[in-house]
Write a protein that holds these residues in place. Structure first.
Motif, PDB file in Angstrom:
ATOM      1  N   TYR A   1       0.845  -1.186   0.000  1.00 25.00           N
ATOM      2  CA  TYR A   1       0.000   0.000   0.000  1.00 25.00           C
ATOM      3  C   TYR A   1       0.888   1.246   0.000  1.00 25.00           C
ATOM      4  CZ  TYR A   1      -3.754  -3.196   1.351  1.00 25.00           C
ATOM      5  OH  TYR A   1      -4.670  -4.229   1.383  1.00 25.00           O
ATOM      6  N   GLU A   2       0.592   2.179  -0.888  1.00 27.57           N
ATOM      7  CA  GLU A   2       1.364   3.411  -1.003  1.00 27.57           C
ATOM      8  C   GLU A   2       0.713   4.505  -0.155  1.00 27.57           C
ATOM      9  OE1 GLU A   2       3.169   3.788  -5.278  1.00 27.57           O
ATOM     10  OE2 GLU A   2       1.113   3.040  -5.485  1.00 27.57           O
ATOM     11  N   MET A   3       1.496   5.058   0.761  1.00 31.63           N
ATOM     12  CA  MET A   3       0.995   6.111   1.640  1.00 31.63           C
ATOM     13  C   MET A   3       1.066   7.489   0.987  1.00 31.63           C
ATOM     14  SD  MET A   3      -0.011   4.562   4.407  1.00 31.63           S
ATOM     15  CE  MET A   3      -0.646   3.372   3.205  1.00 31.63           C
ATOM     16  N   ASN A   4       1.897   7.610  -0.052  1.00 32.96           N
ATOM     17  CA  ASN A   4       2.069   8.890  -0.760  1.00 32.96           C
ATOM     18  C   ASN A   4       2.530  10.002   0.178  1.00 32.96           C
ATOM     19  OD1 ASN A   4       1.282   7.942  -3.378  1.00 32.96           O
ATOM     20  ND2 ASN A   4      -0.828   7.871  -2.617  1.00 32.96           N
ATOM     21  N   THR A   5       3.374   9.631   1.128  1.00 32.57           N
ATOM     22  CA  THR A   5       4.008  10.595   2.026  1.00 32.57           C
ATOM     23  C   THR A   5       5.516  10.390   1.963  1.00 32.57           C
ATOM     24  OG1 THR A   5       3.794   9.072   3.903  1.00 32.57           O
ATOM     25  CG2 THR A   5       2.030  10.688   3.572  1.00 32.57           C
ATOM     26  N   PRO A   6       6.309  11.432   2.206  1.00 32.87           N
ATOM     27  CA  PRO A   6       7.768  11.299   2.092  1.00 32.87           C
ATOM     28  C   PRO A   6       8.310  10.217   3.022  1.00 32.87           C
ATOM     29  CG  PRO A   6       7.142  13.600   2.230  1.00 32.87           C
ATOM     30  CD  PRO A   6       5.909  12.821   2.523  1.00 32.87           C
ATOM     31  N   PHE A   7       9.257   9.446   2.495  1.00 33.12           N
ATOM     32  CA  PHE A   7       9.861   8.379   3.283  1.00 33.12           C
ATOM     33  C   PHE A   7      11.303   8.728   3.634  1.00 33.12           C
ATOM     34  CE2 PHE A   7      12.604   4.612   3.549  1.00 33.12           C
ATOM     35  CZ  PHE A   7      12.010   3.969   4.617  1.00 33.12           C
ATOM     36  N   SER A   8      11.668   8.500   4.876  1.00 35.92           N
ATOM     37  CA  SER A   8      13.061   8.492   5.298  1.00 35.92           C
ATOM     38  C   SER A   8      13.146   7.562   6.496  1.00 35.92           C
ATOM     39  CB  SER A   8      13.550   9.891   5.671  1.00 35.92           C
ATOM     40  OG  SER A   8      12.972  10.316   6.893  1.00 35.92           O
ATOM     41  N   LYS A   9      14.344   7.058   6.753  1.00 36.16           N
ATOM     42  CA  LYS A   9      14.507   6.127   7.864  1.00 36.16           C
ATOM     43  C   LYS A   9      14.226   6.795   9.205  1.00 36.16           C
ATOM     44  CE  LYS A   9      17.625   2.904   5.541  1.00 36.16           C
ATOM     45  NZ  LYS A   9      16.574   1.891   5.430  1.00 36.16           N
ATOM     46  N   SER A  10      14.358   8.106   9.265  1.00 37.26           N
ATOM     47  CA  SER A  10      14.069   8.804  10.515  1.00 37.26           C
ATOM     48  C   SER A  10      12.590   8.773  10.858  1.00 37.26           C
ATOM     49  CB  SER A  10      14.554  10.249  10.434  1.00 37.26           C
ATOM     50  OG  SER A  10      13.830  10.973   9.458  1.00 37.26           O
ATOM     51  N   LYS A  11      11.750   8.456   9.887  1.00 38.27           N
ATOM     52  CA  LYS A  11      10.308   8.377  10.122  1.00 38.27           C
ATOM     53  C   LYS A  11       9.872   7.012  10.634  1.00 38.27           C
ATOM     54  CE  LYS A  11       8.802  11.901   6.803  1.00 38.27           C
ATOM     55  NZ  LYS A  11       7.932  12.641   7.745  1.00 38.27           N
ATOM     56  N   VAL A  12      10.807   6.066  10.723  1.00 39.87           N
ATOM     57  CA  VAL A  12      10.477   4.701  11.133  1.00 39.87           C
ATOM     58  C   VAL A  12      11.256   4.361  12.395  1.00 39.87           C
ATOM     59  CG1 VAL A  12      10.388   2.277  10.452  1.00 39.87           C
ATOM     60  CG2 VAL A  12      10.127   4.077   8.715  1.00 39.87           C
ATOM     61  N   LEU A  13      10.553   4.171  13.504  1.00 42.59           N
ATOM     62  CA  LEU A  13      11.214   3.762  14.736  1.00 42.59           C
ATOM     63  C   LEU A  13      11.250   2.249  14.888  1.00 42.59           C
ATOM     64  CD1 LEU A  13       9.987   6.311  17.434  1.00 42.59           C
ATOM     65  CD2 LEU A  13      12.047   6.364  16.023  1.00 42.59           C
ATOM     66  N   TRP A  14      10.206   1.589  14.411  1.00 46.65           N
ATOM     67  CA  TRP A  14      10.118   0.117  14.536  1.00 46.65           C
ATOM     68  C   TRP A  14       9.314  -0.344  13.330  1.00 46.65           C
ATOM     69  CZ3 TRP A  14      12.379  -2.347  18.751  1.00 46.65           C
ATOM     70  CH2 TRP A  14      12.136  -3.709  18.910  1.00 46.65           C
ATOM     71  N   GLY A  15       9.999  -0.913  12.335  1.00 45.98           N
ATOM     72  CA  GLY A  15       9.315  -1.173  11.072  1.00 45.98           C
ATOM     73  C   GLY A  15       9.388  -2.591  10.576  1.00 45.98           C
ATOM     74  N   THR A  16       9.780  -3.536  11.455  1.00 47.90           N
ATOM     75  CA  THR A  16       9.852  -4.936  11.067  1.00 47.90           C
ATOM     76  C   THR A  16       9.873  -5.781  12.332  1.00 47.90           C
ATOM     77  OG1 THR A  16      11.031  -6.520   9.644  1.00 47.90           O
ATOM     78  CG2 THR A  16      12.381  -5.056  11.009  1.00 47.90           C
ATOM     79  N   TYR A  17       9.811  -7.091  12.168  1.00 47.13           N
ATOM     80  CA  TYR A  17       9.825  -8.011  13.306  1.00 47.13           C
ATOM     81  C   TYR A  17      11.103  -7.840  14.120  1.00 47.13           C
ATOM     82  CZ  TYR A  17      10.207 -12.585  15.674  1.00 47.13           C
ATOM     83  OH  TYR A  17      10.368 -13.595  16.602  1.00 47.13           O
TER      84      TYR A  17
END
Length: 569
Positions: A450-466
């Protein structure tokens, strides 16, 4: 009579299914009364998705899939295994597939196992009859020399953890061998040999979790944290249990799939261990390095619900936040809990809704509002055969517009990976779901994007996988730094001036695609995407940062290319 028949058909059409895990690791379902979810503005998927693959008729996937760039095109590819195959897919199609011996249930782990500067992919299998294997693939899908490894065909349970335990630039592979009544934990070197004569170690029951790795007692050496079905263990690298372990808690608290997470909550250079239990008196727990309870923990699971929840631990605005959950049905009840590290419930929690959760939760800013959201699956499937992916604001204001997402099949025991699949610098949510037909027709696995259509950077992800990272160590600091940092001999990066007043200059002999800066607590305080080439100099304005010591991590398109420490005046 026609009216009565219509009422019957309508009520029957609202029968939903609730999934649960049986003792044999197979998924069962029960029928419950559901309510119709509006299909208005149903979010479409990325072109070409969902992709459909054959599923194992008996064993379904847990803990989702893995995102990593295997073809060096600056987009994250989707790596997953199901039934007896492992697949690598880009957003454009299948990159490669390989046949496995045994049944794959957990996602692969990824790290530089052999120290060649390139990531390897580690996949384990099990199944009945037992055909357990440990595979190591390169990014092109080739099996490395010395692999696969088997221990008498025994099931390799949960996922492998990857960590460089002896600081030789290569990563060890920590796995659990399922044997009844007493299983084993192994540490393997890059070539498949044992780490030392001290390994494997024997547990007092069947291994129950993906191992976690970190320096628990602060002695400067990494430790291995595992659980049997009966007990919690912390082992030193010499194969001996650390003082206070094992901690046997069965039958009141037992363990299955609730892999622990490690973090230093109180800044004493020792790691607290966070997890969940099932059993006669199930608990959410946090304990100290010596097995004593931490602060106000443990917390009882409401209604003594058995839960296979694996925790999510993040730090936001210098506050630790811990998330765990429980299974419920169609009733609107509390199901996802958020605490500070002392055990106090966070504002906005618990989340109250129908449908429970035993997968993992992701934490990221997916709507570009500069606040983090919590994203998770469900144990329910509606009368249209569709599951749920939820995203909630973390301030108690409810679910994001456009959610829940409605993939085909169950999302039960899985979760969401957050990244950039097609390289357009926009956020994508990637989730595995599956059908469950109990032999009436073949089951399928669905890969949903699913595309969120918002800018992506690793700083926006604190916990993004198992377990927070593709290495699956469950260690918070490793989550932040995306360790290990690989620096090759042909890369020379200069940070100047240092100390810096306003503008930091970064001179490099390699391409840098991103710069992330962490404060002394490990919190991300700055991110910028830059692509200087050759000897170009990137200028980074640090006016917004307070004075202090900061850790700078520089990322290339396929890996980290360097790091350093700066002093901001």
């Amino acid at each position: 009579m026609i009216f009565s028949l219509l009422v019957f058909l309508q009520s029957h059409g609202q029968l939903w299914q609730k999934a649960y895990l049986k003792d044999n690791m197979q998924v069962g379902t029960s029928y419950i009364n559901g309510t119709q979810v509006s299909m208005e503005n149903k979010m479409p998927q990325m072109t070409g998705f969902p992709k459909v693959f054959p599923a194992n008729p008996s064993f379904k996937n847990m803990r989702n899939l893995t995102l990593t760039d295997v073809n060096n095109d600056n987009a994250e590819d989707i790596i997953f295994a199901t039934d007896s195959k492992i697949y690598a897919c880009s957003y454009q199609g299948l990159l490669w597939e390989q046949t496995l011996t045994g049944t794959a249930i957990y996602p692969p782990s990824v790290g530089d196992v052999n120290g060649d500067g390139q990531d390897e992919i580690v996949q384990v299998t099990g199944g009945q009859p037992a055909n357990g294997r440990i595979y190591v693939f390169d990014k092109q899908g080739n099996v490395l020399n010395g692999w696969p490894v088997s221990f008498n065909n025994n099931w390799i349970i949960c996922a492998p953890a990857l960590s460089d335990l002896d600081n030789d630039g290569k990563m060890e592979i920590i796995v659990n061998e399922r044997i009844s009544p007493a299983g084993k934990t192994h540490i393997l070197k890059y070539d498949g040999s044992s780490f030392s004569a001290a390994w494997p170690v024997t547990l007092d029951g069947i291994p129950a979790v993906t191992p976690s790795v970190g320096d628990v007692d602060g002695d400067g050496e990494k430790d291995i944290v595992v659980c049997s079905t009966k007990s919690r263990y912390v082992f030193g690298l010499n194969g001996q249990p650390k003082q206070g372990f094992p901690l046997t808690t069965a039958p009141n608290q037992s363990y299955s799939y609730q892999s622990p997470v490690l973090a230093d909550f109180n800044g004493d250079n020792k790691l607290e261990i966070t997890g969940a239990t099932h059993g006669d008196a199930p608990q959410f727990y946090v304990m100290n390095y010596d097995n004593s309870p931490y602060q106000q923990w443990p917390v009882g699971v409401p209604n003594s619900s058995w839960t296979y929840s694996t925790p999510t631990v993040v730090k936001i605005n210098n506050q630790w936040q811990i998330f765990m959950s429980r299974p419920i049905g169609s009733d609107t009840l509390d199901m996802l809990y958020g605490w500070d590290d002392s055990g106090n419930m966070l504002t906005g929690f618990p989340i109250v809704k129908s449908g429970g959760l035993e997968g993992y939760s992701s934490v990221a800013d997916i709507d570009n509002d500069n606040n983090f959201e919590i994203i998770f699956g469900s144990n329910l499937k509606d009368n249209n055969g569709e599951g749920f992916i939820h995203a909630y604001n973390m301030d108690g204001t409810g679910e994001l517009s456009g959610f829940p997402l409605k993939p085909k099949g169950f999302t039960f025991m899985n979760g969401v990976c957050i990244g950039d699949v097609n390289g357009d610098a926009l956020t994508d949510l990637v989730a595995l779901s599956y059908s469950l037909n109990f032999g009436t027709e073949p089951d399928s696995v669905y890969i949903n994007v699913y595309e969120m259509n918002t800018p992506f950077s690793k700083s926006k992800v604190l916990w993004g996988t198992y377990k927070g990272t593709n290495t699956r160590t469950g260690l918070w600091t490793e989550t932040l730094l995306n360790a290990p940092v690989q620096v090759t001999s042909d890369v020379k990066i200069e940070l100047y001036p240092n100390p810096v007043m306003d503008v930091l200059h970064i001179k490099n002999a390699a391409e840098i695609s991103g710069i992330t800066i962490f404060d002394a607590t490990g919190r991300i305080v700055f991110y910028r995407s830059v692509i200087p080439v050759g000897n170009a100099v990137a200028e980074v304005n640090l006016n917004s940062l307070a004075g202090g010591v900061y850790h700078v991590v520089m990322s290339g398109k396929t890996r980290q290319v360097g790091n350093g420490v700066i002093i901001k005046l």
